[in-house]
Enzyme design. Structure first.
Site, mmCIF file in Angstrom:
data_model
loop_
_atom_site.group_PDB
_atom_site.id
_atom_site.type_symbol
_atom_site.label_atom_id
_atom_site.label_comp_id
_atom_site.label_asym_id
_atom_site.label_seq_id
_atom_site.Cartn_x
_atom_site.Cartn_y
_atom_site.Cartn_z
ATOM 1 N N SER A 183 -13.533 124.331 1.946
ATOM 2 C CA SER A 183 -13.761 125.197 3.078
ATOM 3 C C SER A 183 -13.003 126.605 2.887
ATOM 4 O O SER A 183 -13.663 127.158 1.821
ATOM 5 C CB SER A 183 -13.088 124.495 4.300
ATOM 6 O OG SER A 183 -13.024 125.047 5.584
ATOM 7 N N ASP A 309 -23.561 121.176 8.486
ATOM 8 C CA ASP A 309 -21.965 121.395 8.801
ATOM 9 C C ASP A 309 -22.246 122.786 9.833
ATOM 10 O O ASP A 309 -22.614 123.683 9.602
ATOM 11 C CB ASP A 309 -21.835 122.048 7.495
ATOM 12 C CG ASP A 309 -20.069 122.528 7.323
ATOM 13 O OD1 ASP A 309 -19.606 122.515 8.451
ATOM 14 O OD2 ASP A 309 -19.579 122.690 6.147
ATOM 15 N N HIS A 338 -18.906 118.640 7.589
ATOM 16 C CA HIS A 338 -17.688 119.666 7.092
ATOM 17 C C HIS A 338 -16.771 118.750 6.488
ATOM 18 O O HIS A 338 -15.830 118.066 7.146
ATOM 19 C CB HIS A 338 -17.136 120.460 8.225
ATOM 20 C CG HIS A 338 -16.210 121.647 7.777
ATOM 21 N ND1 HIS A 338 -16.932 122.659 6.777
ATOM 22 C CD2 HIS A 338 -15.059 122.029 7.648
ATOM 23 C CE1 HIS A 338 -15.665 123.377 6.520
ATOM 24 N NE2 HIS A 338 -14.718 122.991 6.794
#
EC number: 3.1.1.32
Length: 374
Positions: A183, A309, A338
Site C-alpha cells: 500500500s 481495489d 486492497h
C-alpha cells in the site's frame, strides 16, 4: 509487452480470473514464468468473499497472525528524529547459518501499519522458511516510539527510507538485500526506486496494492460507501497518531484544525502537505503518485494490484509505462481488493499475495543473476 492477457482494465471481468502479466521486456517475463509461476496461474478468489471491498475488510480478521519475535532497534536521523526498526534475524535457520551473508528483506507496511500487521507477519513466516532475514521499517511515530522532532512521514518523502536502506546495508554489506512494500509502503518504495535508479543497494523489489495515482485514489475513496467503510476510519487513525504526539507537533501545526479533518484528503491538506513544505496539497499528491516514476526504475520490480481495489482504481495503473521499462512487471488480477487476495474456501493461512511474495523473493535471491545477465 503483455503476457497472458485475460482481465481487462475497463470491461466486465466477472468470469475471468487469470492474472494479466505486463512486462517491459521478454527477459523479465521469461524469468517470472520460470521462477515465479503464480503470476500466470489462475487466481480463484474466495467464493463467498470475492468482492473487492469485502476482501479488503475481512482479510485482517480471517487470516491468522503468525507469532513473530522481533528485536527492536531505534536509529537516529539527520534531523534529530528516530526510526523504529523491528528485526527478525532468523538465526536458527540452517540454510544461511552465516549471518553476514544471509539474504535480507526490508518490509514497508501501509499508511498506518506496523510490524504487527498480519500481511507483514505472513511475509516474515515465508521468509523464515527460506532462511532469510527480515527487518520492518516502521514510519516515525506509529510503533510506540516518541517523536523527537515535529515530523512524521508521507508517501513522497523518501529520506527516511534511504536512511534505513543504507543502515541495513552497512550492517550487513555482504548480504543480498531486497525490499517489499505494501500500500503506502509500496508507493514510498516505488518513489525511492524512481529517484535513485541503480544507485541503491537493493537487488529487487516487490510492491503490493500500491496507490498509483493519488488524486484518483482520493476521488474513489470519497464516494459515500467507500468514505464510510475506509476513508473516515483511516482518517481517525491518522488523527489518533497526531494526538499521541500532540505535545511536540503543536509547536508547529494547528492540531485542532487537523483534528477536524473528515477525510484523508482534508488531513493531507491541513497537515501532511504543510509539514513537508508543499505549496498545496495538489503539489504533494502529484509528487506522491508513483505512476510518474515507473520509467525511471532500474532494478527488477514486481507489482501486484487487483483491478477492483478501491484504493488504486484499475484505470490509473500505469500499464503503458510498465511496457516501456524492462525492469518492471505488473501482475493484475480481476479480484483481490486492497491487500486482500483471499483464495480458497477458508483462507486463513495463505493468500495469493503471499504466494507471489514467496516465489519472487526466492527467485531474485536464488536466481537473480539470470536477470542481470539477460
Amino acid at each position: 509487452m503483455c503476457c497472458d492477457i485475460t482481465p481487462t482494465l475497463s470491461g466486465s471481468v466477472l468470469n475471468e480470473k487469470k492474472p494479466q502479466l505486463v512486462a517491459g521486456g521478454d527477459a523479465f517475463c521469461r524469468f517470472l514464468r520460470e521462477h515465479c509461476p503464480a503470476v500466470t496461474e489462475t487466481y480463484y478468489p474466495t467464493l463467498w468473499c470475492w468482492e473487492g471491498r469485502l476482501q479488503t475488510l475481512l482479510r485482517p480478521f480471517i487470516t491468522v497472525k503468525p507469532l513473530v519475535h522481533y528485536n527492536n532497534e531505534l536509529i537516529k536521523t539527520a534531523d534529530g528524529g528516530q526510526i523504529s526498526l523491528d528485526w527478525f534475524n532468523n538465526d536458527g535457520n540452517t540454510l544461511y547459518p552465516d549471518a553476514s551473508a544471509r539474504p535480507t528483506i526490508l518490509l514497508l507496511p501501509g499508511l498506518t501499519g506496523t510490524s504487527r500487521e498480519s500481511y507483514i507477519l505472513h511475509m516474515i513466516k515465508y521468509s523464515e522458511g527460506l532462511g532469510y532475514r527480515c527487518v520492518v521499517f516502521n514510519n516515525r511515530g506509529v510503533s510506540g516510539e516518541d517523536l523527537l522532532t515535529p515530523r512524521t512521514y508521507c508517501a513522497a518523502n523518501t529520506e527516511d527510507l534511504e536512511t534505513v536502506i543504507q543502515h541495513v546495508h552497512n550492517r550487513y554489506p555482504e548480504a543480498p538485500l531486497m525490499a517489499a512494500g505494501v500500500s503506502m509502503g509500496g508507493m514510498l518504495l516505488l518513489n525511492h526506486l524512481g529517484k535513485t535508479g541503480r544507485q541503491t543497494p537493493l537487488r529487487g523489489a516487490a510492491v503490493f496494492s500500491a496507490g498509483w495515482e493519488v488524486f484518483e485514489s482520493a476521488v474513489v475513496l470519497e464516494k459515500p460507501i467507500n468514505w464510510i467503510l475506509f476513508n473516515y476510519y483511516l482518517t481517525t487513525c491518522l488523527q489518533a497518531s497526531i494526538q499521541r504526539h500532540r505535545a511536540i507537533l503543536e509547536k508547529q501545526f494547528d492540531i485542532d484544525n487537523v483534528m477536524k479533518a473528515k477525510s484523508i484528503r482534508e488531513f493531507d491538506t491541513r497537515f501532511t502537505s504543510v509539514m513537508f513544505g508543499y505549496p498545496s496539497n495538489d503539489h504533494y499528491y502529484r509528487d506522491a503518485s508513483p505512476c510518474h516514476r515507473v520509467k525511471s526504475i532500474e532494478i527488477p520490480t514486481l507489482c501486484l494490484n487487483a483491478v477492483d481495489d478501491v484504493f488504486s482504481p484499475g484505470h490509473v495503473i500505469p500499464v503503458e509505462s510498465a511496457k516501456q521499462n524492462p525492469n518492471v512487471a505488473l501482475v493484475l488480477t480481476s479480484y483481490g481488493g486492497h491487500i486482500g487476495f483471499l483464495e480458497g474456501l477458508w483462507p486463513r493461512q495463505q493468500t495469493y499475495m503471499d504466494r507471489i511474495f514467496k516465489q519472487f523473493v526466492e527467485a531474485v535471491f536464488e536466481h537473480g543473476d539470470e536477470i542481470y545477465s539477460m
